[in-house]
Design an enzyme around this catalytic site. Structure first.
Site, PDB file in Angstrom:
ATOM      1  N   LYS A  23       0.659  -1.337   0.006  1.00 58.08           N
ATOM      2  CA  LYS A  23       0.111   0.001  -0.107  1.00 58.08           C
ATOM      3  C   LYS A  23       0.860   1.292   0.036  1.00 58.08           C
ATOM      4  CE  LYS A  23      -1.668   1.644   4.208  1.00 58.08           C
ATOM      5  NZ  LYS A  23      -1.486   2.905   4.499  1.00 58.08           N
ATOM      6  N   ASN A  24       1.786   1.244   0.941  1.00 60.19           N
ATOM      7  CA  ASN A  24       2.620   2.569   1.018  1.00 60.19           C
ATOM      8  C   ASN A  24       3.747   2.867   0.034  1.00 60.19           C
ATOM      9  OD1 ASN A  24       1.231   3.140   3.405  1.00 60.19           O
ATOM     10  ND2 ASN A  24       2.621   2.509   4.900  1.00 60.19           N
ATOM     11  N   ARG A  95      -4.010  11.004   4.296  1.00 63.26           N
ATOM     12  CA  ARG A  95      -2.836  11.833   4.244  1.00 63.26           C
ATOM     13  C   ARG A  95      -1.830  11.613   3.300  1.00 63.26           C
ATOM     14  NH1 ARG A  95      -1.078  14.093   8.652  1.00 63.26           N
ATOM     15  NH2 ARG A  95       0.883  14.055   7.705  1.00 63.26           N
ATOM     16  N   CYS A 119      -3.836  13.436  12.616  1.00 63.28           N
ATOM     17  CA  CYS A 119      -4.946  12.083  12.678  1.00 63.28           C
ATOM     18  C   CYS A 119      -4.687  11.437  13.956  1.00 63.28           C
ATOM     19  CB  CYS A 119      -4.535  11.262  11.433  1.00 63.28           C
ATOM     20  SG  CYS A 119      -3.165  10.136  11.748  1.00 63.28           S
ATOM     21  N   ARG A 124       1.447  14.689  13.065  1.00 62.89           N
ATOM     22  CA  ARG A 124       1.588  14.311  11.554  1.00 62.89           C
ATOM     23  C   ARG A 124       1.844  15.487  10.777  1.00 62.89           C
ATOM     24  NH1 ARG A 124      -0.882   8.734   9.481  1.00 62.89           N
ATOM     25  NH2 ARG A 124       1.026   8.682   8.388  1.00 62.89           N
ATOM     26  N   ASP A 127       5.615  20.248   7.649  1.00 62.38           N
ATOM     27  CA  ASP A 127       6.595  21.276   7.885  1.00 62.38           C
ATOM     28  C   ASP A 127       7.699  21.132   6.980  1.00 62.38           C
ATOM     29  OD1 ASP A 127       7.008  19.536  10.023  1.00 62.38           O
ATOM     30  OD2 ASP A 127       7.999  20.997  11.238  1.00 62.38           O
ATOM     31  N   ASP A 310       4.490   0.338  12.026  1.00 62.90           N
ATOM     32  CA  ASP A 310       3.671  -0.085  11.469  1.00 62.90           C
ATOM     33  C   ASP A 310       3.272  -1.496  12.171  1.00 62.90           C
ATOM     34  OD1 ASP A 310       2.917   2.138  10.305  1.00 62.90           O
ATOM     35  OD2 ASP A 310       3.782   1.501   8.555  1.00 62.90           O
ATOM     36  N   ARG A 402      -8.650  -0.077   4.795  1.00 60.96           N
ATOM     37  CA  ARG A 402      -7.814   0.748   4.198  1.00 60.96           C
ATOM     38  C   ARG A 402      -6.385   0.055   3.684  1.00 60.96           C
ATOM     39  NH1 ARG A 402      -5.773   5.146   7.772  1.00 60.96           N
ATOM     40  NH2 ARG A 402      -4.525   5.320   5.847  1.00 60.96           N
TER      41      ARG A 402
HETATM   42  N1  EPU Z   1       7.031  14.807  10.664  1.00 60.22           N
HETATM   43  C1  EPU Z   1       7.083  15.882  10.890  1.00 60.22           C
HETATM   44  N2  EPU Z   1       7.079  16.887  10.016  1.00 60.22           N
HETATM   45  C2  EPU Z   1       7.012  16.437   8.736  1.00 60.22           C
HETATM   46  C3  EPU Z   1       6.774  15.121   8.339  1.00 60.22           C
HETATM   47  C4  EPU Z   1       6.620  14.160   9.273  1.00 60.22           C
HETATM   48  O1  EPU Z   1       7.114  16.413  12.124  1.00 60.22           O
HETATM   49  O2  EPU Z   1       7.143  17.179   7.795  1.00 60.22           O
HETATM   50  C5  EPU Z   1       6.865  13.547  11.740  1.00 60.22           C
HETATM   51  C6  EPU Z   1       5.336  12.977  11.769  1.00 60.22           C
HETATM   52  O3  EPU Z   1       4.713  13.711  12.448  1.00 60.22           O
HETATM   53  C7  EPU Z   1       5.754  11.505  12.505  1.00 60.22           C
HETATM   54  C8  EPU Z   1       7.233  11.474  11.897  1.00 60.22           C
HETATM   55  O4  EPU Z   1       7.716  12.427  11.435  1.00 60.22           O
HETATM   56  O5  EPU Z   1       5.925  11.409  13.927  1.00 60.22           O
HETATM   57  C9  EPU Z   1       7.484  10.196  10.943  1.00 60.22           C
HETATM   58  O6  EPU Z   1       6.441  10.406   9.731  1.00 60.22           O
HETATM   59  P1  EPU Z   1       6.861  10.526   8.337  1.00 60.22           P
HETATM   60  O7  EPU Z   1       6.617  11.365   7.580  1.00 60.22           O
HETATM   61  O8  EPU Z   1       8.103   9.314   8.292  1.00 60.22           O
HETATM   62  O9  EPU Z   1       5.545   9.200   7.856  1.00 60.22           O
HETATM   63  P2  EPU Z   1       4.462   9.444   6.586  1.00 60.22           P
HETATM   64  O10 EPU Z   1       5.203   9.450   5.479  1.00 60.22           O
HETATM   65  O11 EPU Z   1       3.300  10.356   7.020  1.00 60.22           O
HETATM   66  C10 EPU Z   1       4.724   6.949   6.299  1.00 60.22           C
HETATM   67  C11 EPU Z   1       3.395   5.683   6.152  1.00 60.22           C
HETATM   68  C12 EPU Z   1       3.165   5.470   7.546  1.00 60.22           C
HETATM   69  C13 EPU Z   1       4.358   5.061   8.615  1.00 60.22           C
HETATM   70  C14 EPU Z   1       5.468   6.222   8.292  1.00 60.22           C
HETATM   71  C15 EPU Z   1       6.642   5.567   9.289  1.00 60.22           C
HETATM   72  C16 EPU Z   1       2.424   6.010   4.086  1.00 60.22           C
HETATM   73  C17 EPU Z   1       1.215   6.300   3.343  1.00 60.22           C
HETATM   74  N3  EPU Z   1       2.366   6.110   5.433  1.00 60.22           N
HETATM   75  O12 EPU Z   1       3.889   7.859   6.933  1.00 60.22           O
HETATM   76  O13 EPU Z   1       2.093   4.296   7.497  1.00 60.22           O
HETATM   77  O14 EPU Z   1       3.911   4.704   9.886  1.00 60.22           O
HETATM   78  O15 EPU Z   1       5.726   6.585   6.977  1.00 60.22           O
HETATM   79  O16 EPU Z   1       6.918   4.583   8.626  1.00 60.22           O
HETATM   80  O17 EPU Z   1       3.688   5.756   3.655  1.00 60.22           O
HETATM   81  C18 EPU Z   1       0.370   2.903   8.169  1.00 60.22           C
HETATM   82  O18 EPU Z   1       0.652   2.087   6.844  1.00 60.22           O
HETATM   83  O19 EPU Z   1      -0.478   2.407   9.085  1.00 60.22           O
HETATM   84  C19 EPU Z   1       1.100   3.983   8.201  1.00 60.22           C
HETATM   85  C20 EPU Z   1       0.597   4.981   9.139  1.00 60.22           C
END
Ligand code: EPU
Length: 446
Positions: A23-24, A95, A119, A124, A127, A310, A402
């Protein structure tokens, strides 16, 4: 009317299960497909609600899309992009659709994308995505809940991420593909899904190197260097880890096919330390089994290649009946212990203090009426329900839908007793609902 799972636990899972596309990874490939003019086809696309939402986002830009459920492929014809807006109604549902920002700025030099907001599992923020785009020369305005990004030209730059954010790394990779010169993303995320995106983009004609390490370099190319492609996405390591947990939790023995074991090294290592058996029987097949009570372990969730957040809820579920005390530290999200109240209702002994959870193993969990509060918490409750000797129901299945394709069918293939049903109790009177609750522990319930 809400759908629920009915689960009768206590049956060791046996047989074989095949893992679907990640998915991701696939959600980001779909966004990347809009970079090339013409028809791109992606294979191994799971039939998930999140995939449907991403298709709607991409269609909203004026592209033509088609999901073939039988072939498990998505076709995206991005010859023309007639809108640069991704609306709140869609972005707020998922997201990951915020990834379209980088792709649109790259292709159209302008994008209006709704801010996804927080969420259930954490704040999340986005920035890093925004600062990175600014570093490439985009002018960003945040108005009425939307990010409006505009650039006369994008110019490659060095961008350092404070945290190796998966989404920020991907958004910046996409934005940099058609920028002038080189972009270097430092402290980049190293997840397998990032490598898949880089492979996809390079197949399309982009120039991305270093994916899978902490420094990714993107040399910008011209629009006419990019061409539509056919591409098959990687297997879903989190789906694989979920089935591994379910097999181990029920003291079963089964084969997991279409898995890339190298993507699960850290998780496998922890399972082995707990006493599970994992055998590589083919390059993409694992035999997983467990005979005895597991031993407790401690772990900290970390960006890849560390322990995946995850799969934290799955590992917590295994710890609930392991011998000893296990300490979990969740380092990525502020609120990712959403499964804890339900596990406690099943008899687990868990104390939570901010981002730490202390899990003292009990002999058995018992069946209960449960509620999925997010995707992975919901999946861990399915695993927990399969561990009990009793009956459980799980509501709010839209969360698990999802990220898990044919969840109940795959569990049933492994011999588990699970059914999806429509809860008609909304129509009942209070008295009838009480009768139904009393009958819940009756064996005939399942
Ligand atoms: N963060 C910030 N600022 C940013 C971006 C991220 O503070 O601009 C923080 C987030 O708040 C979080 C941390 O950095 O605390 C990590 O977030 P990241 O950006 O790495 O996660 P994401 O891209 O939003 C993806 C997966 C998530 C998975 C995370 C970490 C997708 C669609 N989602 O999320 O998957 O937990 O990476 O591996 O790729 C799931 O599949 O259940 C899921 C939540």
């Amino acid at each position: 009317m809400s759908e629920k799972f009915k689960i009768k636990g206590g049956i060791p899972l046996k047989g074989e299960v095949s893992i679907g596309g990640a998915k991701n990874a696939v959600l980001k490939l779909m966004a990347a497909a809009i970079l090339a003019k013409g028809e791109t086809k992606i294979y191994n696309v799971p039939d998930l609600t999140d995939v449907g939402i991403m298709l709607s986002v991409i269609e909203g830009l004026g592209t033509k899309t088609f999901y073939d459920k039988v072939e498990k492929s998505v076709t995206i014809d991005a010859t023309t992009i007639s809108s640069i807006t991704a609306k709140y109604e869609l972005v707020s549902k998922m997201r990951a659709s915020f990834i379209i920002l980088g792709a649109l700025v790259s292709r159209c030099k302008e994008a209006i994308v709704a801010l996804p907001g927080g969420c259930a599992i954490g704040e999340r923020r986005v920035d890093f995505h925004i600062k990175g785009l600014e570093a490439l020369g985009a002018e960003i305005k945040i108005e009425n809940g939307y990010v409006h990004a505009k650039a006369k030209r994008l110019v490659g730059a060095d961008v350092y991420l404070d945290i190796p954010s998966v989404g920020a790394t991907e958004n910046l990779m996409l934005a940099a593909i058609l920028a002038e010169g080189a972009t270097r993303i430092q402290n980049a995320a190293q997840e397998p899904e990032i490598i898949d995106l880089a492979n996809f983009l390079n197949t399309m004609g982009a120039d991305v190197s270093g994916a899978g390490t902490s420094e990714i370099v993107i040399n910008g190319v011209e629009q006419n260097n990019l061409h539509p492609i056919e591409y098959t996405t990687i297997p879903d390591r989190i789906e694989a880890g979920t089935y591994m947990s379910a097999i181990i939790a029920t003291r079963g023995k089964a084969v997991i096919r279409n898995v890339f074991p190298g993507h699960l090294t850290f998780f496998n290592d922890k399972l082995l330390k707990m006493g599970a058996n994992i055998k590589l029987i083919e390059p993409t097949a694992l035999e997983v089994s467990c005979k005895n009570r597991l031993s407790s372990i401690n772990f900290v969730t970390q960006p890849y290649p560390g322990f995946p957040t995850d799969l934290q809820s799955m590992a917590m579920t295994l710890l609930t009946t392991a011998d000893g005390v296990g300490i979990i530290t969740e380092s990525l999200y502020e609120n990712r212990f959403m499964q804890v109240p339900d596990l406690i209702r099943m008899g687990a002994d868990i104390h939570q203090d901010r981002n730490h959870a202390i899990v003292k193993g009990v002999k058995k969990l018992t069946g209960a009426m449960l509620s999925a509060s997010d995707l992975r918490a919901g999946a861990s409750l399915v695993v927990a329900a399969l561990m009990t000797d009793g009956n459980s129901t799980i509501e709010n299945l839209h969360h698990v839908d999802r990220g898990y394709e044919n969840f109940e069918e795959k569990i049933r293939l492994l011999g588990g007793k699970i059914e999806r049903y429509v809860d008609e109790s909304a129509k009942l009177t209070e008295g009838q609902r009480d009768d139904q609750r009393e009958g819940f522990y009756d064996e005939s319930h399942l």
